[in-house]
Design an enzyme around this catalytic site. Sequence first.
Site, PDB file in Angstrom:
ATOM      1  CG  ASP A   2      -4.781   5.505   0.966  1.00  0.00           C
ATOM      2  OD1 ASP A   2      -5.551   4.562   1.174  1.00  0.00           O
ATOM      3  OD2 ASP A   2      -4.821   6.577   1.600  1.00  0.00           O
ATOM      4  CD  GLU A  31      -9.034   4.079  -1.428  1.00  0.00           C
ATOM      5  OE1 GLU A  31      -9.966   3.799  -0.678  1.00  0.00           O
ATOM      6  OE2 GLU A  31      -8.145   4.893  -1.118  1.00  0.00           O
ATOM      7  CG  ASP A  50      -2.264   0.409   1.053  1.00  0.00           C
ATOM      8  OD1 ASP A  50      -2.451   1.536   0.554  1.00  0.00           O
ATOM      9  OD2 ASP A  50      -3.184  -0.357   1.384  1.00  0.00           O
ATOM     10  CG  HIS A  58      -9.121  -1.697   4.260  1.00  0.00           C
ATOM     11  ND1 HIS A  58      -8.888  -1.651   2.899  1.00  0.00           N
ATOM     12  CD2 HIS A  58      -8.693  -0.515   4.747  1.00  0.00           C
ATOM     13  CE1 HIS A  58      -8.332  -0.509   2.599  1.00  0.00           C
ATOM     14  NE2 HIS A  58      -8.191   0.216   3.684  1.00  0.00           N
ATOM     15  CG  ASP A  59     -11.506   1.650   3.298  1.00  0.00           C
ATOM     16  OD1 ASP A  59     -11.083   1.648   4.470  1.00  0.00           O
ATOM     17  OD2 ASP A  59     -10.812   2.011   2.325  1.00  0.00           O
TER      18      ASP A  59
HETATM   19  C1  GLC Z   1      -8.128   4.937   2.059  1.00  0.00           C
HETATM   20  C2  GLC Z   1      -7.956   3.698   2.900  1.00  0.00           C
HETATM   21  C3  GLC Z   1      -8.670   3.920   4.192  1.00  0.00           C
HETATM   22  C4  GLC Z   1      -8.031   5.084   4.911  1.00  0.00           C
HETATM   23  C5  GLC Z   1      -7.994   6.316   4.014  1.00  0.00           C
HETATM   24  C6  GLC Z   1      -7.049   7.344   4.532  1.00  0.00           C
HETATM   25  O1  GLC Z   1      -9.430   5.179   1.707  1.00  0.00           O
HETATM   26  O2  GLC Z   1      -8.433   2.590   2.196  1.00  0.00           O
HETATM   27  O3  GLC Z   1      -8.660   2.781   5.002  1.00  0.00           O
HETATM   28  O4  GLC Z   1      -8.730   5.392   6.077  1.00  0.00           O
HETATM   29  O5  GLC Z   1      -7.547   6.016   2.720  1.00  0.00           O
HETATM   30  O6  GLC Z   1      -5.735   6.946   4.326  1.00  0.00           O
END
Ligand code: GLC
Length: 533
Positions: A203, A266, A101, A328-329
């Site tokens: 991210d 993402e 990541d 995970h979100d």
């Molecule tokens: C992304 C991650 C998430 C995190 C956010 C801030 O959306 O997937 O888990 O809280 O970024 O880094």
Amino acid sequence: MTQYQPFWWQTGIIYQVYPRSFKDNNADGIGDLQGIHEKLGYLSWLGVDAIWLSPIYPSPMVDFGYDISDFTDIDPLFGDLAAFDHLVQEAHALGIKVILDFVPNHSSDEHEWFKASRSSRDNPKHGWYIWRDPVPGGGPPNNWLSHFGGSAWEYDAGLGEYYMHTFHTTQPDLDWRNPLVRQAMYDVMRFWLNRGVDGFRIDVLPFLVKDENLRDNPLNPDWQEGAPYYLRIFRVYSENQPGIHRLVQELRQVAEEYSDRVLIGEIYLPYKELVRYYGDNLSGIHLPFNFQLILLADWRAEKIKDLVDSYEATLPVGAWPNWVLGNHDNPRVVSRLGPGQARVAQMLLLTLRGTPTFYYGDELGMHNVKIPPELAHDPQEKSSPGFGRDPARTPMQWDSTLNAGFCSPAAIPWLPVAEDYLQINVEEEKADPASMLTLVHELIGLRKAQPALHSGDYIALNSGTENCFGYIRKWVNQAFLVILNFSDQPRFFNLPDEFKQGRIVLSTYLDREGPVGPVKIELRENEGLIIEV
Ligand code: GLC
């Protein structure tokens, strides 16, 4: 015929490991690198080609590793660089790629860069983060909101300035307009690429560039009390801004200094905007994550067919598709769709054209776990009660021993283990010929063995059967028909001519194979079938 470019990230299957929750090796109730190492054999058996590890870097863990205080080290909770190198080596020996990541938008406020940045307005690193004066009369520079509650600006009384934080107050945004920041972050990528990592999941990629004038975002008139506060505004000026695609190209150029690496982004944007991240002439990232199956509110055949068809129609020439069912979100797929449809969803994921990404435990049918308020960890739960992400991050269920084999029986797992772990776990499900794990294992095996399924063309059918979706995957002289019943009622499906002599190779029920009937085929409720000619 689709052009065949057999990069590993095209034909392969990606598996997301949330390191805190995968396997604890040192009995502190938190997963670690040694634990992942221990389970490489399982991942290899399952048949995944790559693991993506959510952040493992030093972090105060306010946002569970997405608040990074050193981009080029490992948090002692998880291990150290030697353990990481060892993991990469062993994974590679098994033919498993390792994707990290990469969190470029922000650091932790405990990062040395931010400490320097906030030490004085004259510090050379001051301009590495986004600082602004209060508006005349006081108050934050604009109306942008933090995903974790309140304004996206935090006042620093010492400096008399505000810094921006799209997420938690302890996650200040880096200023990507600053060339020194860009160079430093490209060096972070090189640090890991030099250690042999096979790519990055990037991210919140569209957030890197903000409106130059930091204009106010428009208010969302449909926002209602109870919904997460940050949705009160539309991110018109704080996301997906002009200039982002030039940056994306730079990120790609760093990856291009190495061979055979992948960049995944993402990106929660509609297809039209999403596909722009492939870049002009595919000079952007390789796989902008396609989250539409997660976001789809109405899980019905027509809607899913529309999604797939509009995605296929929007993809630029040569761009490789991908599909994601969980992460995970978001709530787990079983909790969104129920256990019957979760099986249909896995068949869909593993037979569509494009790289599938799994979320750990979804292959077992793990579901969201209700977390009592006193055990909640996620900052999102604290700012938007009921929207926390802990329920989808509970420990992986390995076996029937106490703590599901995630950590030693004497340890206390950082989040509670699901109550039904005695039935839903790797050991039990491996032995059960009808389990979700057996289904996923067979689907992966079939996908890997059959070029039509991992590389073939996608041909949509107009089935005419209510709430059923059928499509063909074709490769040279091989074809598979996939038919999926999204309803809880049996349905008859008219077979296309070429499949009237076909053979069922897999049912989501795992109980039938063999020749199909001559004209129509009956699908049971929540049943998916793969038929070969
Ligand atoms: C992304 C991650 C998430 C995190 C956010 C801030 O959306 O997937 O888990 O809280 O970024 O880094």
